[in-house]
Scaffold this active site. Structure first.
Site, PDB file in Angstrom:
ATOM      1  N   THR A 185      12.887   7.615  -1.233  1.00  0.00           N
ATOM      2  CA  THR A 185      12.901   8.178   0.119  1.00  0.00           C
ATOM      3  C   THR A 185      14.332   8.104   0.649  1.00  0.00           C
ATOM      4  O   THR A 185      15.123   8.994   0.418  1.00  0.00           O
ATOM      5  CB  THR A 185      11.906   7.455   1.042  1.00  0.00           C
ATOM      6  OG1 THR A 185      12.100   6.029   0.940  1.00  0.00           O
ATOM      7  CG2 THR A 185      10.472   7.780   0.650  1.00  0.00           C
TER       8      THR A 185
ATOM      9  N   THR B   9       8.961  -1.607   2.123  1.00  0.00           N
ATOM     10  CA  THR B   9       8.436  -0.243   2.103  1.00  0.00           C
ATOM     11  C   THR B   9       8.673   0.251   0.696  1.00  0.00           C
ATOM     12  O   THR B   9       9.498   1.100   0.415  1.00  0.00           O
ATOM     13  CB  THR B   9       9.100   0.695   3.128  1.00  0.00           C
ATOM     14  OG1 THR B   9       8.490   1.970   3.003  1.00  0.00           O
ATOM     15  CG2 THR B   9      10.581   0.794   3.000  1.00  0.00           C
TER      16      THR B   9
ATOM     17  N   ASN C 286      17.602   4.531  11.350  1.00  0.00           N
ATOM     18  CA  ASN C 286      16.217   4.285  11.736  1.00  0.00           C
ATOM     19  C   ASN C 286      15.880   4.760  13.143  1.00  0.00           C
ATOM     20  O   ASN C 286      14.727   4.714  13.553  1.00  0.00           O
ATOM     21  CB  ASN C 286      15.898   2.799  11.586  1.00  0.00           C
ATOM     22  CG  ASN C 286      15.682   2.425  10.136  1.00  0.00           C
ATOM     23  OD1 ASN C 286      14.619   2.645   9.576  1.00  0.00           O
ATOM     24  ND2 ASN C 286      16.712   1.873   9.508  1.00  0.00           N
TER      25      ASN C 286
END
Length: 381
Positions: free
Chosen positions: A144, A177, A376
């Site tokens: 990602t 994650t 983020n």
């Protein structure tokens, strides 16, 4: 680098990522055994693929794993679980196995359904072109915000262990994650496999803590094909898994979002391993300390303040702290001149001596930078 014997895979750009990069991969175990183990996120809010894979793990056999990036399929309600079920059934039908032998893993943005027409078309395409030399493509398909694929491999006694992983943010217990698949062609004893794999994950993946956040999708799967015919002992199994998973964990923290520093926090002479982990983790999650490290400020008082919040037994008036090999605090007071500490490099080591026992543990983290906040702050937009 290829897969261990008994494994093959494929990857495509199914259109789940707007970038057009690889985003879907299938790994198949076609060997004589289908031994497996898995560890999942500790988050109470879990994605549909986690719920599905936990269920099929009870059957004791995983023949295939389908993994996608570009969408987490988390917080998507009954339709999200139905889509996961359909994904497993589609893979199973294409490979001639049971859907109860297909694990599903997803990663990406939470709260959006996957475009299933793209998923299903991608699955059909992959299953027509599985190969033993697509390891790098599989590792890239699960990325990602990662900047590089994570791969680790180790040979022992004629058998091979190979793992891939992804994860660059929300790196905190349990897991991150992150998604990871570890494969071996060794013949393993299933009796203690889950216990061993859980212990390994606790001492590798669960010792990295980039930002204190725990994802909804974390999954680490171990599959053993038995294709080498080499029977491996439990001790050799655990040692080799520690090396492979430890390498993957190190690669994850080295690619964490926005970092400028890689920080090891070693806690020694603790009353228990749990105490050592708790103290290390308290420091790894302290934003004041992480900001100081980003700025190159050897503010050892923030280390003491952070470790004092840990649920651990030690004498708070008798702790030694070293920062990049300079003992900046002795017995919880001033030590050597903090100006002797050089924090200009990428790697920073913090050594904490609790003087309370014989146990130790190391937690790995990063600094808190402008780039982390920026990346983020706009993840969904």
């Amino acid at each position: 680098m290829n897969f261990p014997q008994g494994f093959r895979a494929g990857a495509v750009a199914a259109g789940l990522k707007s970038s057009g990069a690889l985003d879907l991969t299938i790994i198949e175990n076609f060997g004589p055994t289908s031994s497996c183990a898995a560890v999942f996120t500790s988050n109470k809010v879990v994605a549909a693929p986690v719920t599905w894979t936990k269920q099929i793990l009870k059957g004791g056999a995983i023949r295939s794993v389908v993994l996608n990036s570009g969408g987490a399929n988390a917080c998507t309600g009954p339709q999200g679980f139905a889509d996961t079920h359909l994904t497993a059934e589609t893979v199973a039908n294409a490979l001639g196995i049971s859907s109860s032998e297909v694990a599903v893993c997803s990663t990406g943005l939470i709260g959006e359904l996957l475009p299933m027409h793209k998923m299903l078309a991608g699955i059909q395409s992959i299953c027509l072109s599985l190969s033993v030399d697509s390891l790098d493509s599989s590792a890239r398909a699960i990325m990602t915000t990662d900047t590089k694929p994570k791969i680790s491999s180790k040979e022992i006694l004629g058998s091979t262990f190979t793992g891939i992983a992804k994860g660059a943010g929300m790196l905190a217990p349990a897991l991150a994650t992150m998604l990871s698949v570890v494969m071996t062609d060794a013949v393993v004893d299933e009796k203690h496999l889950q216990e061993i794999f859980t212990r390994v994950c606790n001492r590798t993946f669960n010792r990295i803590d980039s930002d204190g956040c725990t994802s909804t999708n974390d999954t680490v799967i171990l599959m053993a094909s038995g294709s080498s015919g080499v029977q491996i002992s439990d001790s050799n199994l655990e040692q080799t898994l520690m090396e492979v998973c430890g390498s993957l964990a190190t690669q994850l923290i080295g690619d964490a979002e926005g970092h400028t520093k890689i920080v090891s926090i070693e806690v020694i002479n603790a009353g228990s391993e749990d105490d050592a982990v708790a103290v290390g983790r308290a420091c790894a999650r302290n934003n004041l300390l992480k900001c100081a490290l980003f700025g190159g400020d050897p503010n050892w008082g923030r280390i003491l303040a952070a470790l004092g919040t840990a649920d651990a037994d030690f004498d708070p008036a008798d702790v030694d702290v070293s920062l990049n090999q300079v003992m900046v605090s002795r017995s919880s007071g001033p030590g050597d001149d903090r100006n002797l500490v050089d924090l200009s490099g990428v790697n920073i080591s913090i050594l904490i001596d609790l003087k309370s026992g014989l146990h130790s543990a190391t937690i790995y983290t990063n600094d808190l930078s402008h780039d982390y906040v920026e990346e983020n702050s706009a993840y969904a937009t």
